[in-house]
Design a protein around this motif. Structure first.
Motif, PDB file in Angstrom:
ATOM      1  N   GLN A  19      31.952  -7.844  32.665  1.00 50.42           N
ATOM      2  CA  GLN A  19      31.297  -8.915  31.922  1.00 50.42           C
ATOM      3  C   GLN A  19      31.601  -8.800  30.430  1.00 50.42           C
ATOM      4  OE1 GLN A  19      27.130  -9.483  32.788  1.00 50.42           O
ATOM      5  NE2 GLN A  19      26.705  -9.827  30.644  1.00 50.42           N
ATOM      6  N   TRP A  20      31.803  -9.952  29.793  1.00 56.01           N
ATOM      7  CA  TRP A  20      31.881 -10.053  28.342  1.00 56.01           C
ATOM      8  C   TRP A  20      30.733 -10.941  27.898  1.00 56.01           C
ATOM      9  CZ3 TRP A  20      37.525 -12.169  27.592  1.00 56.01           C
ATOM     10  CH2 TRP A  20      38.443 -11.135  27.762  1.00 56.01           C
ATOM     11  N   VAL A  21      30.390 -10.879  26.618  1.00 51.26           N
ATOM     12  CA  VAL A  21      29.391 -11.790  26.052  1.00 51.26           C
ATOM     13  C   VAL A  21      29.846 -12.222  24.665  1.00 51.26           C
ATOM     14  CG1 VAL A  21      27.016 -12.040  25.231  1.00 51.26           C
ATOM     15  CG2 VAL A  21      27.462 -10.794  27.341  1.00 51.26           C
ATOM     16  N   TRP A  22      29.901 -13.548  24.473  1.00 49.97           N
ATOM     17  CA  TRP A  22      30.064 -14.095  23.122  1.00 49.97           C
ATOM     18  C   TRP A  22      28.674 -14.130  22.520  1.00 49.97           C
ATOM     19  CZ3 TRP A  22      34.094 -14.803  20.120  1.00 49.97           C
ATOM     20  CH2 TRP A  22      35.356 -14.992  20.683  1.00 49.97           C
ATOM     21  N   ASP A  23      28.424 -13.310  21.531  1.00 49.47           N
ATOM     22  CA  ASP A  23      27.157 -13.264  20.808  1.00 49.47           C
ATOM     23  C   ASP A  23      27.432 -13.824  19.420  1.00 49.47           C
ATOM     24  OD1 ASP A  23      24.774 -12.705  19.549  1.00 49.47           O
ATOM     25  OD2 ASP A  23      24.966 -10.532  19.711  1.00 49.47           O
ATOM     26  N   LEU A 122      24.203 -19.192  28.022  1.00 50.48           N
ATOM     27  CA  LEU A 122      22.840 -18.766  28.314  1.00 50.48           C
ATOM     28  C   LEU A 122      21.880 -19.487  27.361  1.00 50.48           C
ATOM     29  CD1 LEU A 122      23.618 -14.938  28.568  1.00 50.48           C
ATOM     30  CD2 LEU A 122      23.486 -16.614  30.434  1.00 50.48           C
ATOM     31  N   ASP A 126      23.975 -17.162  23.619  1.00 50.70           N
ATOM     32  CA  ASP A 126      25.110 -16.326  24.001  1.00 50.70           C
ATOM     33  C   ASP A 126      25.874 -17.011  25.122  1.00 50.70           C
ATOM     34  OD1 ASP A 126      24.138 -14.468  22.222  1.00 50.70           O
ATOM     35  OD2 ASP A 126      23.382 -13.094  23.748  1.00 50.70           O
ATOM     36  N   GLU A 128      28.166 -15.931  28.472  1.00 51.22           N
ATOM     37  CA  GLU A 128      28.553 -14.844  29.360  1.00 51.22           C
ATOM     38  C   GLU A 128      29.892 -15.155  30.028  1.00 51.22           C
ATOM     39  OE1 GLU A 128      25.844 -12.827  32.566  1.00 51.22           O
ATOM     40  OE2 GLU A 128      26.718 -14.664  33.403  1.00 51.22           O
ATOM     41  N   ARG A 130      32.255 -13.615  33.095  1.00 52.96           N
ATOM     42  CA  ARG A 130      32.278 -12.666  34.215  1.00 52.96           C
ATOM     43  C   ARG A 130      33.617 -12.704  34.930  1.00 52.96           C
ATOM     44  NH1 ARG A 130      29.559 -14.629  38.110  1.00 52.96           N
ATOM     45  NH2 ARG A 130      29.052 -16.596  37.145  1.00 52.96           N
ATOM     46  N   THR A 147      37.840 -18.714  26.448  1.00 56.28           N
ATOM     47  CA  THR A 147      36.382 -18.553  26.476  1.00 56.28           C
ATOM     48  C   THR A 147      35.755 -19.028  25.167  1.00 56.28           C
ATOM     49  OG1 THR A 147      36.493 -16.211  25.820  1.00 56.28           O
ATOM     50  CG2 THR A 147      36.446 -16.704  28.195  1.00 56.28           C
TER      51      THR A 147
END
Length: 162
Positions: A19-23, A122, A126, A128, A130, A147
């Motif tokens: 998993q990555w997350v763009w925050d 989300l 953020d 997500e 996957r 992404t």
């Protein structure tokens, strides 16, 4: 600026948690390692830079980026809605289609139909990312750009730092 690792691909490594997350404007893998940063419309990842141009309106969405060595990356909207997007990363073609009419989740699919990743905004703002069934079908730079385009079109709240 954080250290951007060039030998890790986050979602594509066993220790990333899939998993990555763009925050906001930072992309992190499952271990918290920063993979990319967006500052002043420039994506920096693995020692590479992409200058990003973005435009959208009620009936269109376009993102274009150019690498330091002149390669062009694009995401465009081929129809009336943003439910289907087409990506082109220096000649490598992708589809970024929503997985359901009721959700903003997208499948990142290669030209030959392999789903490499799923991207889902989300409620926190953020985004997500996957693993899909074929995560190694997507190069790191392509994954970061595609992404980020999904963040631009789908994220309910963005905290992009300039």
């Amino acid at each position: 600026m954080p250290n951007l690792s060039s030998d890790r691909a986050g979602i594509f490594t066993d220790d990333s948690g899939g998993q990555w997350v763009w925050d906001g404007s930072e992309l992190r893998d499952g271990t918290g390692q920063t993979l990319a940063i967006v500052r002043a419309d420039v994506i920096v990842t693995s020692g590479q830079r992409l200058l990003v141009e973005h435009s959208s309106g009620p009936m269109y969405f376009r993102v274009r980026a150019t690498t330091d060595d002149g390669h062009v990356y694009r995401v465009t909207q081929p129809g009336m809605t943003v439910s289907r997007l087409i990506g082109d990363c220096a000649g490598r073609r992708y589809r970024l289609n929503r997985t359901s009419v009721f959700r903003k989740e997208r499948a990142v699919e290669t030209a030959d139909g392999k789903v490499a990743a799923y991207v889902r905004p989300l409620l926190t703002g953020d985004v997500e990312v996957r693993d899909g069934p074929h995560p190694d079908a997507l190069p790191l730079l392509d994954a970061v750009f595609l992404t980020w385009a999904c963040v631009l079109v789908d994220a309910p709240v963005r905290r992009t730092l300039i």
